[in-house]
Design an enzyme around this catalytic site. Structure first.
Site, PDB file in Angstrom:
ATOM      1  N   ASP A 170      -6.623   8.297  14.984  1.00 25.89           N
ATOM      2  CA  ASP A 170      -6.833   8.145  13.635  1.00 25.89           C
ATOM      3  C   ASP A 170      -7.592   6.787  13.412  1.00 25.89           C
ATOM      4  O   ASP A 170      -7.197   6.001  12.478  1.00 25.89           O
ATOM      5  CB  ASP A 170      -5.578   8.268  12.591  1.00 25.89           C
ATOM      6  CG  ASP A 170      -5.601   8.339  11.255  1.00 25.89           C
ATOM      7  OD1 ASP A 170      -6.771   8.740  10.802  1.00 25.89           O
ATOM      8  OD2 ASP A 170      -4.766   8.071  10.548  1.00 25.89           O
TER       9      ASP A 170
ATOM     10  N   GLY B 272       0.467   5.626   0.637  1.00 25.88           N
ATOM     11  CA  GLY B 272       0.115   6.776   0.947  1.00 25.88           C
ATOM     12  C   GLY B 272       0.498   8.060   0.683  1.00 25.88           C
ATOM     13  O   GLY B 272       1.675   8.045   0.000  1.00 25.88           O
TER      14      GLY B 272
ATOM     15  N   SER C 217       2.739  10.218   2.441  1.00 25.99           N
ATOM     16  CA  SER C 217       4.316  10.121   2.729  1.00 25.99           C
ATOM     17  C   SER C 217       4.703   8.948   3.206  1.00 25.99           C
ATOM     18  O   SER C 217       5.791   8.845   3.928  1.00 25.99           O
ATOM     19  CB  SER C 217       4.364  11.278   3.905  1.00 25.99           C
ATOM     20  OG  SER C 217       3.553  11.064   4.998  1.00 25.99           O
TER      21      SER C 217
ATOM     22  N   LYS D 142       7.009  -0.599   7.063  1.00 23.35           N
ATOM     23  CA  LYS D 142       6.377   0.852   6.633  1.00 23.35           C
ATOM     24  C   LYS D 142       7.490   1.833   6.387  1.00 23.35           C
ATOM     25  O   LYS D 142       8.327   2.063   7.271  1.00 23.35           O
ATOM     26  CB  LYS D 142       5.552   1.234   7.659  1.00 23.35           C
ATOM     27  CG  LYS D 142       4.839   2.704   7.425  1.00 23.35           C
ATOM     28  CD  LYS D 142       3.891   2.851   8.563  1.00 23.35           C
ATOM     29  CE  LYS D 142       3.317   4.307   8.197  1.00 23.35           C
ATOM     30  NZ  LYS D 142       2.327   4.669   9.325  1.00 23.35           N
TER      31      LYS D 142
ATOM     32  N   SER E 189       5.092   4.208   2.514  1.00 23.17           N
ATOM     33  CA  SER E 189       4.723   3.081   1.836  1.00 23.17           C
ATOM     34  C   SER E 189       4.669   1.827   2.493  1.00 23.17           C
ATOM     35  O   SER E 189       5.783   1.879   3.536  1.00 23.17           O
ATOM     36  CB  SER E 189       5.536   2.973   0.512  1.00 23.17           C
ATOM     37  OG  SER E 189       5.505   4.016  -0.293  1.00 23.17           O
ATOM     38  N   VAL E 190       4.162   0.749   2.313  1.00 26.53           N
ATOM     39  CA  VAL E 190       4.022  -0.487   3.183  1.00 26.53           C
ATOM     40  C   VAL E 190       4.440  -1.583   2.167  1.00 26.53           C
ATOM     41  O   VAL E 190       4.045  -1.641   1.033  1.00 26.53           O
ATOM     42  CB  VAL E 190       2.965  -0.703   3.636  1.00 26.53           C
ATOM     43  CG1 VAL E 190       3.207  -2.048   4.608  1.00 26.53           C
ATOM     44  CG2 VAL E 190       2.564   0.397   4.681  1.00 26.53           C
TER      45      VAL E 190
ATOM     46  N   GLY F 209       0.690  -1.332  -0.107  1.00 22.27           N
ATOM     47  CA  GLY F 209       0.030  -0.143  -0.068  1.00 22.27           C
ATOM     48  C   GLY F 209       0.833   1.304  -0.049  1.00 22.27           C
ATOM     49  O   GLY F 209       2.031   1.120   0.343  1.00 22.27           O
TER      50      GLY F 209
END
Length: 457
Positions: free
Chosen positions: A238, A112, A114, A131, A116-117, A110
């Site tokens: 979150d 985002g 800022s 991550k 990445s995974v 995945g």
């Protein structure tokens, strides 16, 4: 290499001395000077051989000692590594280990704004999710925040942080246990192809009602542990479907503590900059009254509504009123609230699971009641997560929640600005004057990290 060099020097010295003795015999004959020179040469040759014997014995003893120390060191490292795992203390990985584990960052899970995974496998065979946080300043802040929050906590419904890696003037890495079935959003929302995801397969489907209800309980237990059972109260800040993972048995695991904040047991609220995701932000963010664990409870309630309906709380529909084409926001909680008051709650349940005929209407009502208690605009009306667990497990009767005007929810889901515009200020003022919890004073004015960040997923 050193031994070989020493042997060569010794042999060269002996040969040189023997040649010198032979030359002296020829030149000096059997004179007194020859015998003196010969005696000195023989003495030096004997000393060289003695030095070689002693050196060999010393080197042999040193090698034995080194092998013992290496063996003991290996055992200590294994024991230390085992104790760290038992204690849950994160390991500091080297960048080379991270690179090898992820096969040079090939398997992207995945991405985002800022972070990445990537999927990886450690040298001991452990499957992990790595991550990578880009941006030196932001990465350092998020790494510190996340490690501080979950470095030593142990709970079956919280993601395990196995380790971390810091590259000087480069990205930061967090190494987590790999959770097989991905995030909750892939299991409650209908799939749709996106430019970022269509080229990599993702697990997902339609989660049946009994598993959705169990996930709701799992997440509630995880948040209750963070809020009540840790030495310092931990605010996640979150909570959303993307940050709830499902393991091989579809048990929920709360993840991504990049925006979390520690809060003392003696503090009622803390002030901090806005963080989190639109659609899940509690009203107190805009009212600037400070946040507390009740902010997580609000976000949790919004997630419950999305689990019931199988759709986002905020969606956009085409609007052609007054001859003008455009897009209009549709707020799902308002629809659920109306149907719940009318006794028609099943009309808003995800149609995909309604068709299966395995939905318990009593559980749907209970989940909806709990959700609306959680998203009460006044924090004093929201239950604690410990009370939420009792409600969901049926240990206490869940009364019908008071009707909420939802004055601020639209502002928090507004995509135009980070903060409300001047047109919304009168509404905010009216809400505060009506009783928006401004009687509560903050016990801490500590400030925290910058604006919201979308973690890799």
């Amino acid at each position: 290499m050193e031994n070989k060099k020493a042997n060569i020097i010794a042999c060269s010295a002996v040969i040189t001395l023997i040649i010198l003795i032979i030359v002296a015999r020829i030149v000096l004959g059997l004179s007194k000077a020859f015998f003196l020179l010969c005696g000195a040469g023989v003495a030096v040759i004997v000393a060289v051989f003695a030095w070689l014997v002693i050196r060999r014995h010393y080197n042999r003893s040193r090698k034995v000692l080194e092998s013992q120390l290496i063996s003991e060191g290996r055992e200590l490292r294994i024991e230390y590594s085992f104790l760290r795992k038992v204690a849950g203390v994160p390991t500091k990985f080297r960048y080379k280990e991270i690179e090898e584990a992820t096969d040079n960052f090939q398997a992207l899970l995945g991405q985002g704004a800022s972070a990445s995974v990537f999927k990886g496998i450690l040298s001991d065979g452990t499957s992990v999710a790595v991550k990578r946080i880009d941006g030196e300043e932001h990465g350092e802040k998020e790494l510190r925040s996340e490690v501080a929050a979950i470095a030593s906590i142990q709970h079956v419904n919280l993601v395990r942080l196995l380790g971390y890696c810091c590259v000087p003037s480069g990205p930061r890495f967090l190494v987590y246990e790999f959770v097989l079935n991905g995030s909750l959003d892939c299991w409650i929302f209908p799939k749709r192809a996106t430019p970022n995801r269509h080229d990599r397969p993702q697990r997902g489907g339609c989660l049946p009602w009994d598993l959705r209800y169990r996930v709701a309980v799992d997440v509630a237990k995880a948040l209750a542990y963070l809020h009540h059972d840790c030495r310092s109260r931990i605010l996640h800040l979150d909570v959303k479907p993307e940050n709830i993972l499902l393991d091989e048995n579809y048990r929920a695991i709360v993840a991504d503590f990049g925006l979390s904040k520690l809060m003392g047991k003696d503090e009622s609220r803390v002030l901090t900059t806005i963080r989190g995701t639109r659609g899940y932000l509690a009203p107190e963010w805009l009212l600037e009254h400070g946040i507390s664990e009740k902010s997580d409870i609000y976000s949790y309630g919004m997630v419950l509504l999305e689990m019931i309906g199988g759709r986002r709380n905020v969606s956009f529909i085409d609007d052609d009123t007054n001859g003008k084409s455009g897009r209009k926001r549709k707020f799902f909680p308002k629809i659920v609230n109306e149907k719940m008051r009318e006794g028609k709650i099943m009309e808003v349940v995800d149609s995909r699971i309604v068709e299966s005929g395995e939905v318990d209407e009593k559980e749907v009502n209970r989940l909806a009641y709990v959700a609306f208690w959680c998203i009460q605009e006044r924090t004093r009306n929201r239950p604690t997560m410990a009370q939420v667990v009792e409600m969901l497990e049926g240990r206490v009767v869940v009364e019908e929640p008071p009707d909420s005007q939802m004055v601020i929810v639209d502002l928090l889901s507004n995509d135009d600005d980070d903060y409300p515009t001047a047109d919304y200020r009168p509404k905010l003022a009216a809400f505060s004057a009506y009783g928006g919890d401004n009687h509560i004073t903050t016990s801490s004015s500590s400030h925290s990290y910058a604006m919201s960040m979308v973690s890799g997923r």
